[in-house]
Design a protein around this motif. Structure first.
Motif, PDB file in Angstrom:
ATOM      1  N   PHE A   1       0.877  -1.173   0.000  1.00 24.46           N
ATOM      2  CA  PHE A   1       0.000   0.000   0.000  1.00 24.46           C
ATOM      3  C   PHE A   1       0.910   1.218   0.000  1.00 24.46           C
ATOM      4  N   ILE A   2       0.713   2.105  -0.955  1.00 23.71           N
ATOM      5  CA  ILE A   2       1.543   3.306  -1.054  1.00 23.71           C
ATOM      6  C   ILE A   2       0.670   4.526  -0.802  1.00 23.71           C
ATOM      7  N   TRP A   3       1.105   5.348   0.159  1.00 21.96           N
ATOM      8  CA  TRP A   3       0.420   6.602   0.455  1.00 21.96           C
ATOM      9  C   TRP A   3       1.474   7.660   0.753  1.00 21.96           C
ATOM     10  N   ASP A   4       1.372   8.785   0.089  1.00 17.35           N
ATOM     11  CA  ASP A   4       2.300   9.892   0.284  1.00 17.35           C
ATOM     12  C   ASP A   4       3.754   9.427   0.086  1.00 17.35           C
ATOM     13  N   ASP A   5       3.961   8.624  -0.953  1.00 16.65           N
ATOM     14  CA  ASP A   5       5.281   8.096  -1.331  1.00 16.65           C
ATOM     15  C   ASP A   5       5.910   7.187  -0.280  1.00 16.65           C
ATOM     16  N   LYS A   6       5.140   6.691   0.666  1.00 19.46           N
ATOM     17  CA  LYS A   6       5.640   5.736   1.655  1.00 19.46           C
ATOM     18  C   LYS A   6       4.986   4.386   1.397  1.00 19.46           C
ATOM     19  N   ARG A   7       5.752   3.321   1.560  1.00 19.70           N
ATOM     20  CA  ARG A   7       5.285   1.954   1.305  1.00 19.70           C
ATOM     21  C   ARG A   7       4.971   1.237   2.613  1.00 19.70           C
ATOM     22  N   TYR A   8       3.849   0.524   2.626  1.00 22.21           N
ATOM     23  CA  TYR A   8       3.426  -0.261   3.769  1.00 22.21           C
ATOM     24  C   TYR A   8       3.090  -1.665   3.274  1.00 22.21           C
ATOM     25  N   THR A   9       3.647  -2.666   3.923  1.00 16.09           N
ATOM     26  CA  THR A   9       3.390  -4.050   3.524  1.00 16.09           C
ATOM     27  C   THR A   9       2.038  -4.487   4.068  1.00 16.09           C
TER      28      THR A   9
END
Length: 79
Positions: free
Chosen positions: A59-67
Protein backbone atom coordinates in the motif's frame (compact mmCIF):
# COMPACT_ATOMS: atom_id res chain seq x y z
CA UNK A 1 -2.86 -3.80 -9.77
CA UNK A 2 -1.16 -7.22 -9.83
CA UNK A 3 2.61 -7.21 -9.32
CA UNK A 4 3.04 -10.93 -10.04
CA UNK A 5 0.93 -13.56 -11.88
CA UNK A 6 -2.42 -14.66 -10.37
CA UNK A 7 -2.53 -11.57 -8.13
CA UNK A 8 -0.25 -13.25 -5.55
CA UNK A 9 1.16 -9.79 -4.86
CA UNK A 10 -0.79 -6.56 -5.45
CA UNK A 11 0.03 -2.87 -5.46
CA UNK A 12 -2.52 -0.48 -3.94
CA UNK A 13 -1.70 3.17 -4.65
CA UNK A 14 -4.77 5.39 -4.17
CA UNK A 15 -5.16 8.64 -6.09
CA UNK A 16 -8.24 10.17 -4.46
CA UNK A 17 -8.03 13.66 -6.00
CA UNK A 18 -11.02 15.46 -4.40
CA UNK A 19 -12.78 12.32 -3.15
CA UNK A 20 -13.08 12.03 0.63
CA UNK A 21 -13.93 8.32 0.61
CA UNK A 22 -14.23 5.40 -1.78
CA UNK A 23 -14.39 1.62 -1.79
CA UNK A 24 -13.63 -1.02 -4.38
CA UNK A 25 -13.98 -4.77 -4.66
CA UNK A 26 -11.82 -6.52 -7.24
CA UNK A 27 -12.11 -10.19 -8.18
CA UNK A 28 -8.83 -12.06 -8.60
CA UNK A 29 -7.94 -15.68 -9.33
CA UNK A 30 -7.17 -16.10 -5.60
CA UNK A 31 -10.40 -14.47 -4.33
CA UNK A 32 -11.88 -11.04 -3.64
CA UNK A 33 -9.66 -8.04 -2.91
CA UNK A 34 -11.48 -5.31 -0.97
CA UNK A 35 -10.28 -1.75 -0.32
CA UNK A 36 -12.14 0.97 1.64
CA UNK A 37 -10.54 4.40 1.96
CA UNK A 38 -11.48 7.51 3.92
CA UNK A 39 -9.42 10.68 3.84
CA UNK A 40 -8.45 12.22 7.18
CA UNK A 41 -7.56 15.88 7.02
CA UNK A 42 -5.44 17.15 4.13
CA UNK A 43 -2.93 14.31 3.95
CA UNK A 44 -4.10 11.45 6.17
CA UNK A 45 -6.06 8.33 5.27
CA UNK A 46 -7.83 5.42 6.94
CA UNK A 47 -7.57 2.27 4.83
CA UNK A 48 -9.36 -1.03 5.37
CA UNK A 49 -7.91 -3.80 3.24
CA UNK A 50 -8.96 -7.41 2.79
CA UNK A 51 -6.70 -9.69 0.78
CA UNK A 52 -7.37 -13.35 -0.05
CA UNK A 53 -5.31 -16.16 1.43
CA UNK A 54 -1.83 -16.37 -0.18
CA UNK A 55 -2.01 -12.75 -1.41
CA UNK A 56 0.45 -10.13 -0.15
CA UNK A 57 0.45 -6.47 -1.07
CA UNK A 58 2.06 -3.07 -0.93
CA UNK A 59 0.00 0.00 0.00
CA UNK A 60 1.54 3.31 -1.05
CA UNK A 61 0.42 6.60 0.45
CA UNK A 62 2.30 9.89 0.28
CA UNK A 63 5.28 8.10 -1.33
CA UNK A 64 5.64 5.74 1.65
CA UNK A 65 5.28 1.95 1.30
CA UNK A 66 3.43 -0.26 3.77
CA UNK A 67 3.39 -4.05 3.52
CA UNK A 68 -0.03 -5.68 3.66
CA UNK A 69 -0.82 -9.35 4.24
CA UNK A 70 -3.60 -11.83 3.65
CA UNK A 71 -6.78 -11.28 5.61
CA UNK A 72 -8.23 -8.05 7.02
CA UNK A 73 -6.18 -5.10 8.20
CA UNK A 74 -6.48 -1.40 8.92
CA UNK A 75 -3.99 1.34 8.22
CA UNK A 76 -4.44 4.73 9.90
CA UNK A 77 -1.93 7.03 8.29
CA UNK A 78 -1.57 10.67 9.31
CA UNK A 79 1.07 13.22 8.43
Amino acid sequence: MPEVPRFRRVLIKPALAKLTKTSRTIPSPEGIISVKLKRKGKSGINARLRLPKVVMGTFIWDDKRYTSHEGSQRLNLFQ
